[in-house]
Design an enzyme around this catalytic site. Structure first.
Site, PDB file in Angstrom:
ATOM      1  N   ARG A   1      30.938  41.714  72.669  1.00  0.00           N
ATOM      2  CA  ARG A   1      32.307  41.752  73.205  1.00  0.00           C
ATOM      3  C   ARG A   1      33.365  41.550  72.117  1.00  0.00           C
ATOM      4  NH1 ARG A   1      30.655  37.493  77.851  1.00  0.00           N
ATOM      5  NH2 ARG A   1      29.047  37.103  76.285  1.00  0.00           N
TER       6      ARG A   1
ATOM      7  N   LYS B   1      29.257  37.383  65.572  1.00  0.00           N
ATOM      8  CA  LYS B   1      30.232  36.569  66.314  1.00  0.00           C
ATOM      9  C   LYS B   1      30.421  35.171  65.740  1.00  0.00           C
ATOM     10  CE  LYS B   1      29.489  35.071  70.659  1.00  0.00           C
ATOM     11  NZ  LYS B   1      29.555  35.121  72.126  1.00  0.00           N
TER      12      LYS B   1
ATOM     13  N   ARG C   1      48.217  33.900  40.255  1.00  0.00           N
ATOM     14  CA  ARG C   1      46.962  34.591  40.561  1.00  0.00           C
ATOM     15  C   ARG C   1      45.778  33.740  40.064  1.00  0.00           C
ATOM     16  NH1 ARG C   1      47.587  40.114  38.050  1.00  0.00           N
ATOM     17  NH2 ARG C   1      45.415  40.242  38.709  1.00  0.00           N
TER      18      ARG C   1
ATOM     19  N   LYS D   1      48.556  34.892  35.593  1.00  0.00           N
ATOM     20  CA  LYS D   1      47.142  35.160  35.920  1.00  0.00           C
ATOM     21  C   LYS D   1      46.235  34.640  34.830  1.00  0.00           C
ATOM     22  CE  LYS D   1      44.590  38.188  34.488  1.00  0.00           C
ATOM     23  NZ  LYS D   1      43.908  39.336  33.925  1.00  0.00           N
TER      24      LYS D   1
ATOM     25  N   TYR E   1      55.724  38.132  33.086  1.00  0.00           N
ATOM     26  CA  TYR E   1      54.299  38.223  33.368  1.00  0.00           C
ATOM     27  C   TYR E   1      53.524  37.483  32.289  1.00  0.00           C
ATOM     28  CZ  TYR E   1      49.541  39.908  33.752  1.00  0.00           C
ATOM     29  OH  TYR E   1      48.179  39.961  33.859  1.00  0.00           O
TER      30      TYR E   1
ATOM     31  N   TYR F   1      46.523  44.028  28.252  1.00  0.00           N
ATOM     32  CA  TYR F   1      45.554  45.066  28.616  1.00  0.00           C
ATOM     33  C   TYR F   1      45.814  46.312  27.783  1.00  0.00           C
ATOM     34  CZ  TYR F   1      42.810  48.017  31.829  1.00  0.00           C
ATOM     35  OH  TYR F   1      41.890  48.867  32.384  1.00  0.00           O
TER      36      TYR F   1
ATOM     37  N   ARG G   1      62.181  44.382  16.069  1.00  0.00           N
ATOM     38  CA  ARG G   1      62.954  45.320  16.873  1.00  0.00           C
ATOM     39  C   ARG G   1      63.769  46.188  15.930  1.00  0.00           C
ATOM     40  NH1 ARG G   1      66.664  40.329  18.849  1.00  0.00           N
ATOM     41  NH2 ARG G   1      68.177  40.392  17.166  1.00  0.00           N
TER      42      ARG G   1
END
Ligand code: UD1
Ligand code: CA
Length: 455
Positions: A16, A23, A333, A351, A366, A387, A440
């Protein structure tokens, strides 16, 4: 003291529920139903627990682990047939056996204890835990004779119209004399509307043998609820949530609006913490004292020290040490550790990083795969570029470093203590201690430019 044993019925498919999940593994306030049941059975002081598994046996066993013994019911031929599977584990024992369903998550150890005590006081061989139900639809009805003593249980599908009017229901929980239970079970047949071997038939069998059968009607009727479908699941979740919230308030936690506060059953919260509306505290979360958890925050499997402030933020699998703060609209995270008195402002994502005490990450930043020391200032818009499209790399930043706004720190990278990074820099090489890195394009001013344009 008489020995107490328990059999937990958890072999049914739960058709059900219309679910891929078995269940008894459906969570109520973050914990599978069968987990709630076993918690309470353990707390009632049982010598041995045997869980009957069938559908999803491996999953149920993985979840419960060593907390119980198991008996496999290969075919689901009914609750009576399910209990028979425990025979090998319990048959010769002298004592009282509690039988309880894996789909009644609200029953408390206190009620189970009351049932045991009542059963013993009456010197009964079987005692049904019953409850009054305003709407008894779907439950087995407890049929009493003109003297008020229990005769039998009739299932909804087998009940005649007058039996259906009975509002005393079987909660699916019983105490039995262990040996008589297994003797009586051998006499249970399956000549009924569902063609199943019903455990409740044991009551009538024992009664016909002139054994004492009785019922303990519990005062808190809502506790007896069995969850067969998603509607009942939501009702059970609501009742569990109210119970959890009341407990925290009684322990000194302020809930501004308990009707919109969602705290899982394993979560702990220290006194004088204030929790605003629409907050979810999930999993194995620990919140200290004097914290503030602002509206719309979510904290999952995380530990917050005393005096932490969270404003409209999401925290997962992380630690925030005391007096640190985050938000609004920031995200910790997994595997982040925020040190004492650290400030994480708005629109910051962190993270797999550690952040030392009193460091500030104020805005739009970040920080991924990094180790930051103490007392660092991270300027607005800084990105830890972790990354390269294939691998993740780490960045280390020493104590007291100042990072200007909008810097890109390209990992792997080491910025040693007391260094400075100029705003707008893209940093690809390690920065020695006490130096200033600037990476820069230099600015040129083209003078008199205005007059060179046509007007
Ligand atoms: C059962 C009772 C009913 C009671 C209600 C309380 C029977 C026949 N009926 O009905 O009197 O009012 O609980 O909630 O017992 N299970 C097995 N093996 C099986 C069948 C079931 O292990 O072959 C387990 C299920 O996983 C579940 C429990 O037994 O945890 C109860 O089964 P379920 O089908 O939910 O029974 P109900 O129809 O609710
Ligand atoms: Ca049920």
């Amino acid at each position: 003291m008489t020995q107490r044993y328990a059999i937990v019925l958890a072999a049914g498919q739960g058709s059900r529920m219309k679910s891929k999940l078995y269940k008894v593994l459906h969570p109520v306030a973050g914990k599978p139903m069968v987990g709630h049941v076993i918690d309470q059975v353990e707390a009632a002081g049982t010598e041995k627990i045997v869980t009957i598994v069938g559908y999803g046996a491996e999953k149920v066993k993985d979840y419960l682990g060593e907390r119980t013994e198991y008996a496999l019911q290969e075919e689901q031929l009914g609750t009576g047939h399910a209990v028979v599977q425990a025979e090998m584990h319990l048959k010769d024992k002298e004592g009282i056996t509690l039988v309880i369903c894996g789909d009644t998550p609200l029953l408390t150890a206190e009620t189970l204890n009351n049932l045991f005590t009542y059963h013993q006081a009456q010197n009964a061989k079987a005692t049904i835990l019953t409850a009054h139900a305003d709407d008894p639809t779907g439950y087995g009805r407890v049929i009493r004779n003109e003297n008020g003593s229990v005769e039998k249980i009739v299932e909804q599908k087998d009940a005649n119209p007058s039996e259906r009017l009975v509002q005393e229901i079987n909660t699916g929980t019983y105490c039995f004399d262990n040996r008589l239970l297994f003797e009586a079970l051998s006499q249970v047949g399956n000549d009924n509307a569902q063609g199943e071997y019903y455990l409740p038939d044991v009551i009538e069998i024992l009664k016909n043998q002139n054994e004492t059968v009785d019922a303990y009607k519990m005062p808190n009727e809502a506790e007896g609820m069995g969850v067969n479908d998603r509607v009942a699941l939501a009702e059970a979740t609501l009742l569990m949530r109210q119970r959890i919230n009341r407990m925290h308030m009684q322990n000194g936690v302020t809930l501004i609006d308990p009707t919109t506060t969602y705290i899982d059953s394993e979560v702990t919260v220290g006194a004088d913490t204030v929790i605003e509306p629409n907050v979810s505290l999930k999993g194995q979360t620990v919140i200290g004292e004097d914290c503030f958890i602002g509206a719309n925050s979510e904290v999952l499997n995380s530990t917050l020290g005393d005096g932490v402030r969270v404003t409209s933020s999401t925290i997962k699998d992380s630690i925030m040490e005391k007096a640190s703060n985050i938000g609004p609209y920031s995200h910790l995270r997994p595997n982040s550790r925020v040190g004492e008195a650290v400030h994480i402002g708005n629109f910051v994502e962190i993270k797999n990083a550690t952040i030392g005490a009193t460091t500030k990450v104020g805005h739009l930043t970040y920080v991924g795969d990094a180790d930051l020391g103490k007392n660092i200032n991270i300027g607005c818009g800084t990105i830890f570029v972790n990354y390269d499209g294939k691998n993740k790399h780490r960045t280390t930043v020493g104590d007291n470093v100042f990072i200007g706004c909008n810097a890109n720190l390209i990992a792997p990278l080491m910025v040693e203590k007391n260094a400075y990074i100029a705003a707008g820099s893209t940093i690809t090489k390690d920065v020695p201690t006490e130096s200033m890195a600037i990476g820069r394009v230099r600015q040129e001013n083209k003078l008199d430019y205005f007059n060179k344009l046509p007007h």
